[in-house]
Design an enzyme around this catalytic site. Structure first.
Site, PDB file in Angstrom:
ATOM      1  N   ASP B  15       0.820  -1.202   0.000  1.00 11.67           N
ATOM      2  CA  ASP B  15       0.000   0.000   0.000  1.00 11.67           C
ATOM      3  C   ASP B  15       0.861   1.261   0.000  1.00 11.67           C
ATOM      4  O   ASP B  15       1.713   1.419   0.867  1.00 11.67           O
ATOM      5  CB  ASP B  15      -0.870  -0.037   1.265  1.00 11.67           C
ATOM      6  N   HIS B  17      -0.290   4.516   0.134  1.00 10.17           N
ATOM      7  CA  HIS B  17      -0.964   5.718   0.648  1.00 10.17           C
ATOM      8  C   HIS B  17      -0.195   6.331   1.810  1.00 10.17           C
ATOM      9  O   HIS B  17      -0.073   5.722   2.867  1.00 10.17           O
ATOM     10  CB  HIS B  17      -2.377   5.381   1.123  1.00 10.17           C
TER      11      HIS B  17
END
Lengths: 493, 139
Positions: B15, B17
């Site tokens: 991920d 983010h």
């Protein structure tokens, strides 16, 4: 041939066909499905495909019809379920273009974990992956998607190395591939060297160009939304132009410049008008005279309000901004955005919402008022300052200029997780909601530009009765989620 | 001996983010915590090794891309194997794919997967800080 040595020597020079073909061998060997790729068969398949399934044809129709085309995002682990979603987006949403979002494990080349994700999804009866692992599925299975729908298909990935993915999907019948050497390194990775990503995306661009040489036309969509967080258009435009030059050098002829909605309509209209102009100027300068440049408007890429009705408002506003600014494409969102991946019904509804707005706006366009022209000038000045310094630092070589530029912070993409990024530049909204620099870091802005930004931010600070600081930017990050555009002090969570 | 106000913070799995991570780092630091920020792309081992090195009292796992449910499997067991059986383990973000019933998801992470707390999307830094202070018995 040692790919690592080639990567270290990356430069912006078109790969000749022999060199490219040599690189295909180790690329196709990255995963067993690489064996399925047959370029000759792929060319024949594309030539037999109906025109309405080719992205370039559909883009040209959209431009001729003066209508912003709509593309949603979507992807789940298993092919049959993915086909079901795409059919819903096509038939219930009436999407003009269909996506296939690639899962995050594939994006980091963790194909074994993607495989486990497929198996777990089969066992649990629901998708455990946030996209489709098309490399794992392979050419034949991916082609089932192409055969099942009646729209052009776009590969939506966020990977530093899309070589094998591009081989598999383009051979299967996809006609548009999203990404670039900067935009899928700096905002999307932790410690991947820029050389590697630039090289890997030269491969994708060269593959697209190879197909073009055989008479098969694909579009290359650039992911201009970068970190999706409060990006002043100048840096967005600079990155987009630089990646466009790299693509054009390899022989790409259709290039989509990505842009994340800022939220101030004047600034967004200005960006949509000026970005292709700047791009064409540089393409002409370097002798790339036959590249068709289009625009891709990503509606609100930040945190969404959890209330679905409020989310619909955000979606409608983005559609209006895209249509009024004459964007070629709009990438739509859904009312489920606050929780992440939408149901197919919510996704199709999002498409219907934006299409309603686009159709009602029709050929109305926001006029180039003095304010729009002024902001176009700001964006042009900022973008050119960055691009020109990058070219200088690279001694004319775009690739080397990009690498040195990031190292020096001349290129700096706010909110990036990559070690390649300086993280000195900090954006914030001004008192009109336009995106400015609170701190321009090492970006090569001249004294007047710095003073312009400082003044704009100071006006907001005075209005709010607080000093410009990181908290102001944080408030802006949360503003839309909390029901506004500008993060005024005291907005409750 | 644990450093009561030292916390390991990071985004798990594949991920990328980072925005929430930066904001949480800022908010936690502002409230007196010593934040060991691992950024993105972390394995369970990455958190555990950092926690051991820094004698942290809590591991805060962020996941925004929906595959957190896969990435967090076996995390508590790994902590126990590493001698961190009683370290505070929180997870937050968009922890599963799609709109699912939050009480179900919370139960999955806490009762089944051994996390001390799990948070739905939209949780504020304030809530996190309040719970940490309470759970760590800080003043």
């Amino acid at each position: 041939m040692d790919i690592n040595e080639e990567v270290k020597r990356v430069k912006n020079k078109r790969w000749d066909e022999d060199y490219f073909m040599q690189l295909r061998q180790p690329t196709l060997a990255q995963w067993p499905t690489g064996k399925e790729v047959d370029l000759q068969e792929a060319v024949e398949y594309h030539k037999s495909m109906p025109a309405h399934k080719n992205m370039v044809n559909v883009l040209e129709q959209g431009i001729a019809g003066k209508r912003t085309l709509v593309q949603p995002r979507a992807g789940v682990a298993l092919i049959d379920e993915h086909i079901g979603i795409l059919k819903c987006l096509q038939n219930d949403g009436d999407a003009d273009i269909l996506p296939t979002t690639i899962d995050a494990y594939s994006r980091t080349q963790r194909y074994a974990e993607a495989q486990k994700g497929i198996e777990t999804s089969q066992k649990k009866g629901r998708s455990m992956l946030n996209g489709v692992p098309l490399v794992n599925h392979g050419v034949k299975e991916t082609r089932r998607i192409v055969e099942a729908v009646d729209r052009p298909l776009v590969v939506r990935t966020g990977t530093s190395d899309a070589r094998l993915l591009a081989e598999v999907t383009l051979a299967a019948g996809y006609t548009d591939f999203l990404g670039g050497g900067i935009d899928y390194n700096v905002p999307y990775t932790k410690n991947i060297p820029l050389e590697l990503t630039l090289f890997a995306w030269q491969y994708v661009d060269r593959l697209v160009a190879w197909y073009h040489e055989q008479g098969v036309c694909f579009n290359r969509e650039q992911y201009g939304a970068l970190s999706g967080t409060l990006l002043p258009p100048g840096i967005v435009a600079a990155v987009s132009v630089l990646e466009g030059l790299l693509a054009a050098e390899q022989g790409v002829k259709y290039y989509g410049m990505g842009y994340p909605q800022g939220g101030n309509l004047i600034q967004d209209v200005a960006a949509m008008h000026v970005m292709p102009q700047i791009c064409k100027e540089y393409m002409d300068r370097f002798g790339y005279n036959d590249v068709t440049v289009t625009t891709v408007f990503h509606e609100w890429m930040g945190a969404f309000p959890p209330d679905e009705a409020q989310a619909d408002g955000v979606i409608g506003y983005g559609a209006a901004a895209a249509a009024l600014s004459g964007a070629t494409q709009l990438i739509s969102k859904t009312t489920h955005e606050a929780i992440g991946i939408p149901t197919k019904e919510a996704n199709a509804a999002g498409v219907r919402t934006v299409k309603q707005v686009i159709k009602m706006i029709g050929e109305q366009r926001y006029p180039e008022t003095n304010e729009v022209k002024f902001e176009m000038g700001i964006i042009r000045r900022e973008a050119k300052a960055i691009i020109d310094r990058v070219l200088e630092m690279g001694d004319g070589d775009v690739a080397q200029g990009i690498i040195r530029g990031f190292a020096a912070g001349i290129l700096d993409i706010p909110f990036s997780p990559s070690i390649n990024n300086a993280n000195k530049a900090l954006p914030v909204r001004d008192n009109d909601g336009m995106l400015r620099w609170m701190d321009a870091g090492n970006l090569p802005l001249d004294k007047d530009m710095l003073e312009f930004n400082r003044e704009k931010v100071a006006l907001r600070a005075a209005f709010e009765g607080r000093d410009p600081n990181y908290e102001m930017t944080v408030d802006d990050v949360f503003a839309v989620n909390r029901g506004s555009l500008i993060g005024r002090p005291g907005m409750e969570e | 001996m644990k450093e009561q106000n030292t916390v390991v913070l990071g985004v798990i799995g594949a991920d990328a983010h980072i925005v929430g991570n930066r904001i949480l780092d800022y908010a936690l630091t502002d409230n007196g915590f010593k934040v060991v920020n691992l950024g993105i792309f972390n394995s369970q081992e990455d958190y555990i090794n950092s926690a051991i090195e820094t004698s942290a009292s809590a591991i805060l796992v962020s996941s925004l891309y929906g595959q957190g449910e896969l990435d967090c499997q076996g995390f508590r067991d790994k902590c126990m194997e590493a001698g961190l059986g009683d370290i505070l383990l929180y997870a937050g973000g968009n922890l599963v794919i799609g709109k699912q019933d939050w009480p179900d998801v919370e139960k999955r992470f806490t009762t089944e997967m051994g996390f001390d707390r799990a948070y739905p999307p939209g949780t504020s830094a304030k809530t996190l800080i309040h719970d940490l202070i309470q759970d760590l018995k800080l003043s």
